[in-house]
Design an enzyme around this catalytic site. Structure first.
Site, PDB file in Angstrom:
ATOM      1  N   ASN A 242      -3.704 -12.404  15.580  1.00 22.33           N
ATOM      2  CA  ASN A 242      -4.463 -11.053  15.708  1.00 22.33           C
ATOM      3  C   ASN A 242      -4.873 -10.933  16.789  1.00 22.33           C
ATOM      4  OD1 ASN A 242      -5.166  -8.770  14.030  1.00 22.33           O
ATOM      5  ND2 ASN A 242      -7.079  -9.390  13.966  1.00 22.33           N
TER       6      ASN A 242
ATOM      7  N   CYS B  55      11.063  16.599 -12.238  1.00 19.54           N
ATOM      8  CA  CYS B  55      10.634  17.107 -13.429  1.00 19.54           C
ATOM      9  C   CYS B  55      10.192  18.633 -13.171  1.00 19.54           C
ATOM     10  CB  CYS B  55       9.168  16.298 -13.733  1.00 19.54           C
ATOM     11  SG  CYS B  55       7.806  16.814 -13.030  1.00 19.54           S
TER      12      CYS B  55
ATOM     13  N   HIS C  11       0.715  -1.135   0.028  1.00 19.19           N
ATOM     14  CA  HIS C  11       0.121   0.142  -0.116  1.00 19.19           C
ATOM     15  C   HIS C  11       0.987   1.440   0.035  1.00 19.19           C
ATOM     16  CE1 HIS C  11      -3.832  -2.432   1.793  1.00 19.19           C
ATOM     17  NE2 HIS C  11      -3.622  -2.578   0.392  1.00 19.19           N
TER      18      HIS C  11
HETATM   19  P1  OAD Z   1      -7.772  -2.893  10.563  1.00 22.47           P
HETATM   20  O1  OAD Z   1      -7.794  -1.580  11.369  1.00 22.47           O
HETATM   21  O2  OAD Z   1      -8.777  -2.849   9.671  1.00 22.47           O
HETATM   22  O3  OAD Z   1      -7.460  -3.775  11.515  1.00 22.47           O
HETATM   23  C1  OAD Z   1      -6.587  -4.061  12.414  1.00 22.47           C
HETATM   24  C2  OAD Z   1      -6.505  -5.309  13.086  1.00 22.47           C
HETATM   25  O4  OAD Z   1      -5.496  -5.373  14.005  1.00 22.47           O
HETATM   26  C3  OAD Z   1      -7.791  -5.509  13.791  1.00 22.47           C
HETATM   27  O5  OAD Z   1      -8.247  -6.976  13.350  1.00 22.47           O
HETATM   28  C4  OAD Z   1      -7.574  -5.605  15.350  1.00 22.47           C
HETATM   29  O6  OAD Z   1      -8.143  -6.391  16.234  1.00 22.47           O
HETATM   30  C5  OAD Z   1      -5.973  -5.970  15.245  1.00 22.47           C
HETATM   31  N1  OAD Z   1      -5.087  -5.412  16.451  1.00 22.47           N
HETATM   32  C6  OAD Z   1      -5.311  -4.270  17.142  1.00 22.47           C
HETATM   33  N2  OAD Z   1      -4.390  -3.974  17.901  1.00 22.47           N
HETATM   34  C7  OAD Z   1      -3.614  -5.218  17.917  1.00 22.47           C
HETATM   35  C8  OAD Z   1      -2.658  -5.700  18.593  1.00 22.47           C
HETATM   36  N3  OAD Z   1      -2.012  -4.964  19.620  1.00 22.47           N
HETATM   37  N4  OAD Z   1      -1.730  -6.678  18.395  1.00 22.47           N
HETATM   38  C9  OAD Z   1      -2.507  -7.838  17.236  1.00 22.47           C
HETATM   39  N5  OAD Z   1      -3.507  -7.325  16.716  1.00 22.47           N
HETATM   40  C10 OAD Z   1      -4.232  -5.968  16.950  1.00 22.47           C
HETATM   41  O7  OAD Z   1      -6.196  -2.487   9.687  1.00 22.47           O
HETATM   42  P2  OAD Z   1      -5.765  -3.250   8.425  1.00 22.47           P
HETATM   43  O8  OAD Z   1      -6.447  -4.708   8.345  1.00 22.47           O
HETATM   44  O9  OAD Z   1      -4.201  -3.244   8.355  1.00 22.47           O
HETATM   45  O10 OAD Z   1      -5.624   0.545   3.366  1.00 22.47           O
HETATM   46  O11 OAD Z   1      -6.371  -2.429   7.308  1.00 22.47           O
HETATM   47  C11 OAD Z   1      -6.014  -2.755   6.114  1.00 22.47           C
HETATM   48  C12 OAD Z   1      -6.156  -1.606   5.153  1.00 22.47           C
HETATM   49  O12 OAD Z   1      -7.427  -0.685   5.229  1.00 22.47           O
HETATM   50  C13 OAD Z   1      -4.885  -0.721   5.363  1.00 22.47           C
HETATM   51  O13 OAD Z   1      -3.803  -0.840   4.691  1.00 22.47           O
HETATM   52  C14 OAD Z   1      -5.655   0.763   4.875  1.00 22.47           C
HETATM   53  C15 OAD Z   1      -6.775   0.631   5.420  1.00 22.47           C
HETATM   54  O14 OAD Z   1      -7.811   1.329   4.769  1.00 22.47           O
HETATM   55  C16 OAD Z   1      -5.477   1.656   2.866  1.00 22.47           C
HETATM   56  O15 OAD Z   1      -5.637   3.036   3.184  1.00 22.47           O
HETATM   57  C17 OAD Z   1      -5.572   1.344   1.375  1.00 22.47           C
END
Ligand code: OAD
Length: 235
Positions: free
Chosen positions: A203, A140, A110
């Site tokens: 997770n 540029c 990303h």
């Molecule tokens: P999310 O915020 O959707 O999910 C984060 C996950 O981490 C959740 O399932 C939480 O339960 C878990 N979590 C929180 N704290 C934690 C900890 N201390 N240890 C382990 N797990 C923990 O984030 P992503 O899945 O990364 O993309 O989101 C995916 C994409 O959505 C991002 O890259 C971004 C976002 O929109 C773009 O902006 C294109």
């Protein structure tokens, strides 16, 4: 637990960096509870209101300067360094914490908050300061096109061919700290599973795609990831 795996692919998400102090997206008080995706994270938003979009990512960038990797990032770097087979880390995170921990074989699917992308010439350059709408590209010279080098909704994530090639050959797939809401990353577990890999989710809580994993370990990343890596390395 066996350590006979030859090719490991690791997918990481915002939960991995949460204990370094960076906000996740979809948790209570997460980034998407304060902003609307369609206002700050799409090409249309940038065309409509570039100041607002740049502001949003300027805040993310200033938060990334002094942030430090946590025990989970460090454990994954250790796995890469000490595992006799190959390890590829694919992160959805735009922060620089995997590389600060020492991970080398890393794909930022990303993008990266500490880089800018010139919409005019495609140059990617390191950026420390705030981006502004009138900033000129150092390559540029055109202004008005400097955007964060991050992938927005509606855009293709980076290096998908390399990622799918690795998924198609891996024998262990780990998904760490991601809610499994965003494709194509959320589909990687199915790709790896179809290739015969053992698939494991680490997770805080069960993700959207929990039923697709062979194994799940739930807890804080700084606790479950180092323990899992230690077992893999048979410490
Ligand atoms: P999310 O915020 O959707 O999910 C984060 C996950 O981490 C959740 O399932 C939480 O339960 C878990 N979590 C929180 N704290 C934690 C900890 N201390 N240890 C382990 N797990 C923990 O984030 P992503 O899945 O990364 O993309 O989101 C995916 C994409 O959505 C991002 O890259 C971004 C976002 O929109 C773009 O902006 C294109």
């Amino acid at each position: 637990m066996t350590n006979n795996y030859e090719r490991i692919v690791i997918l990481t998400g915002a939960g991995l960096s949460a204990e370094s102090g960076l906000s996740t997206f979809r948790d209570k008080d997460g980034i998407w509870s304060k902003y609307r995706i369609e206002d700050v994270a799409t090409p249309e938003a940038f065309a409509r209101n570039p100041e607002m979009v740049l502001d949003f990512y300027n805040t993310r960038r200033s938060g990334a300067h002094d942030v430090r990797p946590n025990a989970a990032h460090e454990a994954l770097a250790r796995l890469e360094a000490e595992h006799p087979g190959s390890v590829m880390t694919v992160t959805q995170n735009i922060d620089p914490l995997h590389e600060r921990a020492g991970t080398m074989n890393l794909i930022h699917m990303h993008g990266e908050i500490l880089k800018a992308l010139c919409a005019h010439c495609g140059a990617r350059t390191a950026v420390e300061e705030n981006l502004t709408v009138d900033l000129a590209c150092s390559r540029c010279g055109n202004s008005g096109g400097m955007r964060p080098d991050v992938v927005w909704f509606g855009e293709m994530p980076y290096q998908m061919e390399r990622i799918y090639a690795a998924l198609g050959k891996c024998d262990l797939f780990l998904s760490i700290g991601t809610s499994g809401n965003v494709y194509p990353a959320a589909g990687f577990v199915a790709e790896a599973g179809a290739a015969g890999a053992h698939t494991v989710e680490l997770n805080l809580e069960p993700s959207e795609g929990i039923s697709m994993f062979d194994e799940a370990i739930h807890g804080k990343a700084t606790e479950v990831v180092p323990a899992y890596v230690d077992k893999l390395l048979k410490r």
